[in-house]
Write an enzyme that holds these catalytic residues in place. Structure first.
Site, PDB file in Angstrom:
ATOM      1  N   GLY A   1       0.809  -1.205   0.000  1.00 47.12           N
ATOM      2  CA  GLY A   1       0.000   0.000   0.000  1.00 47.12           C
ATOM      3  C   GLY A   1       0.843   1.256   0.000  1.00 47.12           C
ATOM      4  O   GLY A   1       0.328   2.371   0.019  1.00 47.12           O
TER       5      GLY A   1
ATOM      6  N   SER B   1       6.377  -0.379  -3.122  1.00 42.98           N
ATOM      7  CA  SER B   1       5.841  -1.609  -3.694  1.00 42.98           C
ATOM      8  C   SER B   1       4.970  -1.327  -4.915  1.00 42.98           C
ATOM      9  O   SER B   1       4.875  -2.152  -5.822  1.00 42.98           O
ATOM     10  CB  SER B   1       5.047  -2.388  -2.642  1.00 42.98           C
ATOM     11  OG  SER B   1       3.962  -1.634  -2.148  1.00 42.98           O
TER      12      SER B   1
ATOM     13  N   CYS C   1      10.796 -11.183   9.745  1.00 39.45           N
ATOM     14  CA  CYS C   1       9.654 -11.120   8.826  1.00 39.45           C
ATOM     15  C   CYS C   1      10.079 -11.504   7.413  1.00 39.45           C
ATOM     16  O   CYS C   1       9.386 -12.254   6.726  1.00 39.45           O
ATOM     17  CB  CYS C   1       9.046  -9.725   8.843  1.00 39.45           C
ATOM     18  SG  CYS C   1       7.588  -9.543   7.787  1.00 39.45           S
TER      19      CYS C   1
ATOM     20  N   GLY D   1       9.237  -4.213  -2.820  1.00 32.19           N
ATOM     21  CA  GLY D   1       9.767  -2.857  -2.954  1.00 32.19           C
ATOM     22  C   GLY D   1      10.998  -2.599  -2.116  1.00 32.19           C
ATOM     23  O   GLY D   1      11.339  -1.435  -1.858  1.00 32.19           O
TER      24      GLY D   1
ATOM     25  N   CYS E   1       6.629  -2.309  12.705  1.00 28.46           N
ATOM     26  CA  CYS E   1       5.312  -2.117  12.104  1.00 28.46           C
ATOM     27  C   CYS E   1       4.164  -2.447  13.045  1.00 28.46           C
ATOM     28  O   CYS E   1       3.081  -1.864  12.950  1.00 28.46           O
ATOM     29  CB  CYS E   1       5.201  -2.927  10.813  1.00 28.46           C
ATOM     30  SG  CYS E   1       5.143  -4.726  11.038  1.00 28.46           S
TER      31      CYS E   1
END
Length: 366
Positions: free
Chosen positions: A9, A13, A101, A125, A198
């Site tokens: 989003g 990316s 991650c 990205g 995040c």
């Protein structure tokens, strides 16, 4: 080639997906739902994976004319990243959740699912470069934009994962990516970058850990065991930390004090002077190699923070373990961090730091 473009989003990316289409690939956009209770709107530049982010990714996919799906990986993310993060801090270590991650979610769970569905590769990205060698092998290299280089957090990728990974932004500086997004008419062209951890959207890691682990008051002590103050949870401290110690009395010599050790078993935080932080030897485990493992002693650059300095070193791999000897002292190396090794711009591999020390005999020999 059939490619899954991971679409967060954000602007990076979005442009990465567009470039994969321009390169002639058959692209499908996928947004990873990683939160078990996603917020509706993004409140700041911190955090990600809100419903707003999913909507922004879908809007870009519609502009690009590609199929778009949301894949729910919240349970896997909680187990492999969030729970691991909590457990590491509870054990007195300082983890990097972005590496975990990338290892467990984006280039394991996501890539595995993509391959199972008949796709050939995943594009993200990230700012890094994949360079193909004459023999067909692939190498991971730093991005051309040093300010955005993310090769450190990708140092957990192995050769098989690199063979199926694309990083279309690695040869571009970030301002040019935003300009390209604006030229393509993407709504996200000026969207702020995500940063920090995040899943801690307010940026208060200590408060978040306190809620996850509960308060556990204990002592802050000097290296000789003298009690200097109290803490509300040893998990909130990391080696090299200076701020937020709340000590009742200053050091006799007036020098600032830093966290030099966290002892979870005794629930103690040990502080000392800056000279106690200097180390020139690191032991790492859970080694991951972005190609063949090094043979014998090799000359490398070693980096212990995502945007930290690279230091000259020698490394020796021994199965899952690696020993790194630095040519100068560095400070603030904490167990749980990752040491990523480089040969020029090429990423050799990484390991999780389990111990660091000062070897004075090596200094005297130089």
């Amino acid at each position: 080639m059939r490619v899954v473009a991971a679409m967060s989003g954000g602007v990076d990316s979005a442009v990465a997906a567009a470039r994969m289409i321009d390169a002639g690939h058959d692209v499908v956009g996928v947004h990873l739902a990683l939160s078990q209770s996603a917020a509706t709107l993004r409140e700041s530049a911190r955090g990600c994976c809100t419903i707003e982010d999913a909507g922004d990714a879908r809007r870009v996919a519609d502009q690009l004319g590609i199929p778009f799906y949301v894949w729910d990986m919240a349970e896997r993310f909680k187990r492999d990243v969030v729970d691991d993060f909590v457990a590491e801090y509870a054990a007195g270590r300082t983890p990097n959740p972005c590496l975990r991650c990338n290892e467990k979610i984006k280039f394991a769970a996501l890539l595995d699912k993509a391959l199972a569905l008949g796709f050939d590769a995943v594009a993200t990205g990230h700012y890094a470069q994949v360079v193909e060698r004459p023999d067909g092998g692939r190498e991971l290299h730093r991005a051309v934009d040093p300010a955005k280089d993310q090769s450190y957090v990708l140092g957990v990728l192995d050769a098989e994962q690199l063979a199926r990974a694309f990083f279309p932004l690695g040869d571009t500086h970030k301002p040019q990516v935003r300009e390209e997004a604006a030229a393509r008419g993407f709504y996200v062209a000026r969207k702020p970058d995500s940063h920090d951890i995040c899943f801690i959207q307010d940026g208060d890691t200590r408060g978040w850990l306190g809620r996850a682990l509960g308060e556990a008051p204990g002592e802050i002590v000097d290296t000789d065991g003298t009690v200097l103050g109290e803490h509300r949870g040893a998990f909130a401290y990391t080696v090299g930390q200076r701020r937020g110690l709340g000590l009742r009395r200053p050091a006799a010599d007036g020098q600032p004090r830093y966290v030099v050790e966290v002892r979870p078993e005794a629930n103690q935080v040990v502080v000392g002077t800056a000279d106690l932080l200097g180390v020139n030897a690191i032991t790492g485990e859970h080694a991951r190699w972005c190609g063949p493992a090094p043979v014998g002693v090799v000359t490398v650059g070693a980096q212990v923070r995502a945007h930290g300095e690279e230091f000259a070193a020698e490394a020796r791999a021994d199965g899952n373990r690696v020993e790194v000897r630095l040519r100068e002292r560095i400070r603030g190396v904490a167990p749980g961090q990752s040491v990523v090794l480089y040969e020029g711009t090429r990423v050799v591999g990484s390991a999780t730091i389990v111990a660091s020390r000062l070897e004075r005999a090596r200094e005297a020999a130089r």
